[in-house]
Design a protein around this motif. Structure first.
Motif, PDB file in Angstrom:
ATOM      1  N   ASP A 148       0.828  -1.201   0.000  1.00  0.00           N
ATOM      2  CA  ASP A 148       0.000   0.000   0.000  1.00  0.00           C
ATOM      3  C   ASP A 148       0.865   1.254   0.000  1.00  0.00           C
ATOM      4  N   ARG A 149       0.438   2.225  -0.776  1.00  0.00           N
ATOM      5  CA  ARG A 149       1.072   3.543  -0.811  1.00  0.00           C
ATOM      6  C   ARG A 149       0.093   4.513  -0.135  1.00  0.00           C
ATOM      7  N   TYR A 150       0.614   5.339   0.764  1.00  0.00           N
ATOM      8  CA  TYR A 150      -0.240   6.311   1.454  1.00  0.00           C
ATOM      9  C   TYR A 150       0.420   7.684   1.446  1.00  0.00           C
ATOM     10  N   THR A 151      -0.412   8.693   1.395  1.00  0.00           N
ATOM     11  CA  THR A 151      -0.014  10.052   1.716  1.00  0.00           C
ATOM     12  C   THR A 151      -0.711  10.422   3.016  1.00  0.00           C
ATOM     13  N   LEU A 152      -0.287  11.508   3.617  1.00  0.00           N
ATOM     14  CA  LEU A 152      -0.948  11.960   4.843  1.00  0.00           C
ATOM     15  C   LEU A 152      -2.419  12.259   4.572  1.00  0.00           C
ATOM     16  N   GLU A 153      -2.695  12.924   3.452  1.00  0.00           N
ATOM     17  CA  GLU A 153      -4.080  13.277   3.119  1.00  0.00           C
ATOM     18  C   GLU A 153      -4.934  12.027   2.942  1.00  0.00           C
ATOM     19  N   ALA A 154      -4.361  10.984   2.350  1.00  0.00           N
ATOM     20  CA  ALA A 154      -5.111   9.743   2.155  1.00  0.00           C
ATOM     21  C   ALA A 154      -5.460   9.099   3.497  1.00  0.00           C
ATOM     22  N   LEU A 155      -4.528   9.138   4.448  1.00  0.00           N
ATOM     23  CA  LEU A 155      -4.807   8.568   5.773  1.00  0.00           C
ATOM     24  C   LEU A 155      -5.872   9.374   6.508  1.00  0.00           C
ATOM     25  N   ILE A 156      -5.842  10.693   6.363  1.00  0.00           N
ATOM     26  CA  ILE A 156      -6.873  11.521   6.990  1.00  0.00           C
ATOM     27  C   ILE A 156      -8.242  11.187   6.407  1.00  0.00           C
ATOM     28  N   LYS A 157      -8.308  11.022   5.084  1.00  0.00           N
ATOM     29  CA  LYS A 157      -9.569  10.642   4.440  1.00  0.00           C
ATOM     30  C   LYS A 157     -10.050   9.290   4.958  1.00  0.00           C
ATOM     31  N   LYS A 158      -9.113   8.355   5.126  1.00  0.00           N
ATOM     32  CA  LYS A 158      -9.479   7.036   5.636  1.00  0.00           C
ATOM     33  C   LYS A 158     -10.023   7.135   7.055  1.00  0.00           C
ATOM     34  N   ALA A 159      -9.401   7.960   7.891  1.00  0.00           N
ATOM     35  CA  ALA A 159      -9.888   8.145   9.262  1.00  0.00           C
ATOM     36  C   ALA A 159     -11.298   8.736   9.262  1.00  0.00           C
ATOM     37  N   ARG A 160     -11.564   9.652   8.354  1.00  0.00           N
ATOM     38  CA  ARG A 160     -12.883  10.295   8.286  1.00  0.00           C
ATOM     39  C   ARG A 160     -13.979   9.328   7.842  1.00  0.00           C
ATOM     40  N   LYS A 161     -13.600   8.223   7.173  1.00  0.00           N
ATOM     41  CA  LYS A 161     -14.594   7.244   6.726  1.00  0.00           C
ATOM     42  C   LYS A 161     -15.022   6.310   7.849  1.00  0.00           C
ATOM     43  N   ASN A 162     -14.264   6.300   8.953  1.00  0.00           N
ATOM     44  CA  ASN A 162     -14.628   5.459  10.094  1.00  0.00           C
ATOM     45  C   ASN A 162     -15.936   5.982  10.700  1.00  0.00           C
ATOM     46  N   PRO A 163     -16.954   5.124  10.852  1.00  0.00           N
ATOM     47  CA  PRO A 163     -18.228   5.588  11.432  1.00  0.00           C
ATOM     48  C   PRO A 163     -18.061   6.251  12.800  1.00  0.00           C
ATOM     49  N   ALA A 164     -17.001   5.879  13.532  1.00  0.00           N
ATOM     50  CA  ALA A 164     -16.770   6.450  14.858  1.00  0.00           C
ATOM     51  C   ALA A 164     -16.379   7.924  14.801  1.00  0.00           C
ATOM     52  N   ILE A 165     -16.101   8.441  13.590  1.00  0.00           N
ATOM     53  CA  ILE A 165     -15.677   9.836  13.459  1.00  0.00           C
ATOM     54  C   ILE A 165     -16.759  10.784  13.948  1.00  0.00           C
ATOM     55  N   ARG A 166     -17.999  10.332  14.024  1.00  0.00           N
ATOM     56  CA  ARG A 166     -19.093  11.187  14.512  1.00  0.00           C
ATOM     57  C   ARG A 166     -18.877  11.587  15.972  1.00  0.00           C
ATOM     58  N   LYS A 167     -18.074  10.808  16.694  1.00  0.00           N
ATOM     59  CA  LYS A 167     -17.795  11.121  18.091  1.00  0.00           C
ATOM     60  C   LYS A 167     -16.517  11.938  18.267  1.00  0.00           C
ATOM     61  N   ALA A 168     -15.819  12.193  17.157  1.00  0.00           N
ATOM     62  CA  ALA A 168     -14.511  12.855  17.239  1.00  0.00           C
ATOM     63  C   ALA A 168     -14.648  14.364  17.331  1.00  0.00           C
ATOM     64  N   GLY A 169     -13.758  14.956  18.128  1.00  0.00           N
ATOM     65  CA  GLY A 169     -13.667  16.409  18.203  1.00  0.00           C
ATOM     66  C   GLY A 169     -12.391  16.924  17.580  1.00  0.00           C
ATOM     67  N   ALA A 170     -11.495  15.986  17.195  1.00  0.00           N
ATOM     68  CA  ALA A 170     -10.216  16.410  16.619  1.00  0.00           C
ATOM     69  C   ALA A 170      -9.551  15.255  15.886  1.00  0.00           C
ATOM     70  N   ILE A 171      -8.806  15.612  14.852  1.00  0.00           N
ATOM     71  CA  ILE A 171      -7.904  14.674  14.185  1.00  0.00           C
ATOM     72  C   ILE A 171      -6.515  15.283  14.260  1.00  0.00           C
ATOM     73  N   GLY A 172      -5.582  14.535  14.807  1.00  0.00           N
ATOM     74  CA  GLY A 172      -4.207  15.017  14.914  1.00  0.00           C
ATOM     75  C   GLY A 172      -3.284  14.162  14.072  1.00  0.00           C
ATOM     76  N   THR A 173      -2.217  14.765  13.561  1.00  0.00           N
ATOM     77  CA  THR A 173      -1.278  14.022  12.723  1.00  0.00           C
ATOM     78  C   THR A 173       0.158  14.270  13.166  1.00  0.00           C
ATOM     79  N   PHE A 174       1.005  13.286  12.874  1.00  0.00           N
ATOM     80  CA  PHE A 174       2.443  13.425  13.070  1.00  0.00           C
ATOM     81  C   PHE A 174       3.120  13.007  11.775  1.00  0.00           C
ATOM     82  N   THR A 175       4.050  13.815  11.298  1.00  0.00           N
ATOM     83  CA  THR A 175       4.830  13.479  10.113  1.00  0.00           C
ATOM     84  C   THR A 175       6.303  13.543  10.483  1.00  0.00           C
TER      85      THR A 175
END
Length: 281
Positions: A148-175
């Protein structure tokens, strides 16, 4: 995103094979393609986009049609290469990228005919191929087997597709990136090797442990391998959390545990020497 390249001599059937792959992969997910088009110019000097580009614009985007009839978008950019094109597809959340041409690249390749001196060949097919069902199924299997090839933006999009994102107040990243200067030493590049499957198991374990913590809803980790030049990205961590007070400690724990637990070896290339970092620790 899974990436596979199709290479061969001119008029060897590359486009037919790419089309067959796209048709079959599109039933499994979204597909993007990249084609090497030689020296032809798509925005001639007598067009508006050509005049913009020749005047010095670094990026020119043309949009055709109307919202009612549907639109098409084309972008012209300077200093754009294959890696940038693949990252752009990855940023859009594409599942599969099929590349036609670019035989000099390091991508995994399906080779048509007797083309020689090609790196990373994963499958060969004869010239004037008959794309029967069995062969097509084999080629799809080859594409699915690629890393698999990933970019940071692709991982953020994947996190947003998780149904649990409705409970999220923040997404944080480390590069993590390759540090070029450390004191008086200059590092030109690093090389990473994973000891598999243990490395992937370790990363999965870290993910699952962090997701058990209060307020942590999603954890995604991608660590690159191979040669990475100074200033380029090494590792991405994306965490979705209910609150920021839960988010930041989890990000810190993730990177510390990756460094301590995942069997990923790092070789450093400086102006004076090259060495495996674990031999110095």
């Amino acid at each position: 995103m899974k990436v596979i390249s199709v290479v061969g001599y001119k008029k060897s059937g590359k486009t037919a094979l790419v089309s067959a792959l796209v048709r079959n992969l599109s039933g499994l997910g979204t597909v993007g393609t990249v084609k090497h088009m030689g020296e032809q110019r798509l925005n001639p000097a007598d067009t508006d986009t050509g005049r913009h580009f020749d005047a010095g614009a670094d990026v020119v985007i043309g949009i055709t049609g109307t919202e009612a009839a549907g639109t098409e978008l084309v972008s012209f950019s300077r200093n754009f290469n294959l890696e940038h094109a693949l990252d752009q597809l990855c940023d859009q959340g594409i599942d599969f990228a099929v590349v036609e041409g670019f035989k000099e690249s390091k991508l995994p390749k399906i080779v048509i005919g007797d083309l020689q001196e090609i790196s990373n060949v994963v499958f060969r097919v004869p010239t004037d191929i008959d794309m029967h069902e069995e062969l097509t199924s084999s080629l799809v299997g080859v594409a699915l087997a690629q890393p698999d090839r990933y970019t940071l933006e692709a991982l953020i999009k994947k996190a947003r597709k998780n149904p649990a994102i409705r409970k999220a107040g923040a997404i944080g990243t480390f590069t993590g990136i390759v540090r070029e200067l450390a004191g008086n030493e200059r590092t030109s590049k690093l090389e990473f090797e994973k000891y598999e499957p243990e490395a992937s198991k370790a990363l999965d374990c870290i993910r699952e442990d962090l997701k058990k913590k209060e307020g942590i809803l999603e954890v995604l980790i991608h660590h690159k391998t191979g040669v990475i030049k100074a200033g380029e990205d090494i590792v991405y961590i994306v965490i979705a959390a209910a609150h920021r007070t839960e988010l930041f400690p989890a990000l810190n724990e993730a990177i510390e545990r990756i460094k301590a637990e995942a069997p990923i070896w790092k070789k450093e290339f400086t102006e004076k020497e090259e060495f495996w970092v674990h031999d110095r620790e």
